[in-house]
Scaffold this active site. Structure first.
Site, short mmCIF file in Angstrom:
data_model
loop_
_atom_site.label_atom_id
_atom_site.label_comp_id
_atom_site.label_asym_id
_atom_site.label_seq_id
_atom_site.Cartn_x
_atom_site.Cartn_y
_atom_site.Cartn_z
CE1 TYR A 142 -3.94 2.17 0.09
CE2 TYR A 142 -2.72 3.37 1.75
CZ TYR A 142 -3.78 3.29 0.86
OH TYR A 142 -4.65 4.34 0.75
CB ILE A 160 6.20 -20.84 -0.35
CG1 ILE A 160 7.59 -21.03 0.28
CG2 ILE A 160 5.16 -20.63 0.76
CD1 ILE A 160 8.09 -19.84 1.08
CE1 TYR A 172 4.99 -13.78 -1.84
CE2 TYR A 172 3.86 -13.47 0.27
CZ TYR A 172 3.83 -13.85 -1.06
OH TYR A 172 2.67 -14.32 -1.62
#
Length: 291
Positions: A109, A206, A135
């Site tokens: 954001y 993942i 990530y």
């Protein structure tokens, strides 16, 4: 960090009809993942609906998961967000017992610059007693970790050991593979990209869909690691459409519906997510019969 090679799964957080965490269903899901051959588990990543959990709920889930796993497979904790000071505080207070690494999503954001992303992860690396996995998921965060920033972090901080890459940008992934330290790991963060990413040099996945199909995802990663791509393509193709259906109405709504069909809790999610609609349910049911 051999513990992070192969197939990992970002566990869902099961809820009951009243919205409370269903720890019995979570325990059954953990046993299913271990029995079916998942190499490691991730507790409270994005798929765990972590943004909707209170700090006390997160602590309970982490503790329960570590106790249930009991060292049988490696365990990673998801601790990330867009308030650097708060994330540093959470990491310093985190009970590391049973965990081998922290997965931390890039700030969302705020849309920080590359220098802002670097400084964010620098603060996390300096605060963490555990290895850190970056990530990168621009589709959710609204910003991208550039290859140069990933490599800079990997070279300057020994405890930044890997990146979960979900950008879909193979040119960027190629730059990371070319320039990274030898022991820094590239991990797929997008189920359909696992096979091509492992062909490029990634060490595994993942997974989201692995919640529902752990044996297939684990076998796909193993076949790719062994260079048996012709066999891996069969599983890759088999899971493509069901994976799309898992995301078409938001993650983890689709995979929670599949888990309900398999007897692992209800398909309950917390607002602002809602369960998948009837049309998507029918499509998932049809695909499950094929698989």
């Amino acid at each position: 960090m051999n513990e992070l090679k192969g197939a990992g799964v970002a566990l869902v957080t099961p809820f009951d009809a009243d919205g409370a965490i269903d720890f019995e269903a979570l325990g059954n899901l953990i046993e299913y993942q271990i029995t079916e051959g998942m190499d490691y588990l991730v507790s409270l990543g994005t798929t765990g609906e972590t943004a909707t959990l209170t700090s006390e709920e997160r602590k309970h889930v982490w503790k329960y998961t570590a106790d249930k796993v009991a060292g049988r497979v490696p365990l990673v904790a998801g601790i990330g967000g867009n308030n650097t000071a708060e994330i540093v505080k959470q990491i310093k207070e985190f009970d590391v017992a049973g965990y081998c690494a922290i997965l931390s999503v890039s700030p969302y954001y705020n849309k920080p610059t590359q220098e802002g992303i670097y400084q964010h992860y620098k603060a996390i690396a300096q605060a963490s007693s555990l290895p850190v996995i970056l990530y990168n998921v621009p589709g959710r965060t609204g910003s991208n970790i550039a290859a140069a920033t990933t490599v800079r972090l990997a070279r300057e901080f020994n405890n930044i050991v890997a990146i979960k890459e979900a950008s879909g940008n193979f040119a960027q992934m190629s730059e990371i593979m070319r320039d990274k330290p030898e022991d820094f790991l590239l991990i797929s963060g997008d189920d359909p990209a696992t096979l091509p990413m492992m062909a490029l040099g990634a060490v595994g996945i993942i997974s989201v869909v692995g919640n529902a199909f752990p044996a297939k995802v684990a076998e796909l990663a193993r076949l790719c690691a062994e260079g048996r791509y012709a066999e891996a393509r069969t599983i890759h193709a088999q899971l493509l459409y069901i994976t799309d259906l898992c995301f078409v109405e938001g993650n983890p709504c689709g995979v929670k519906y599949i888990l309900q069909q398999k007897g692992f809790g209800k398909d309950c999610v917390r607002l602002p997510l809602v369960p998948v609609g009837e049309q998507t349910q029918q499509k998932i049911d049809n695909e499950l019969r094929k698989i």
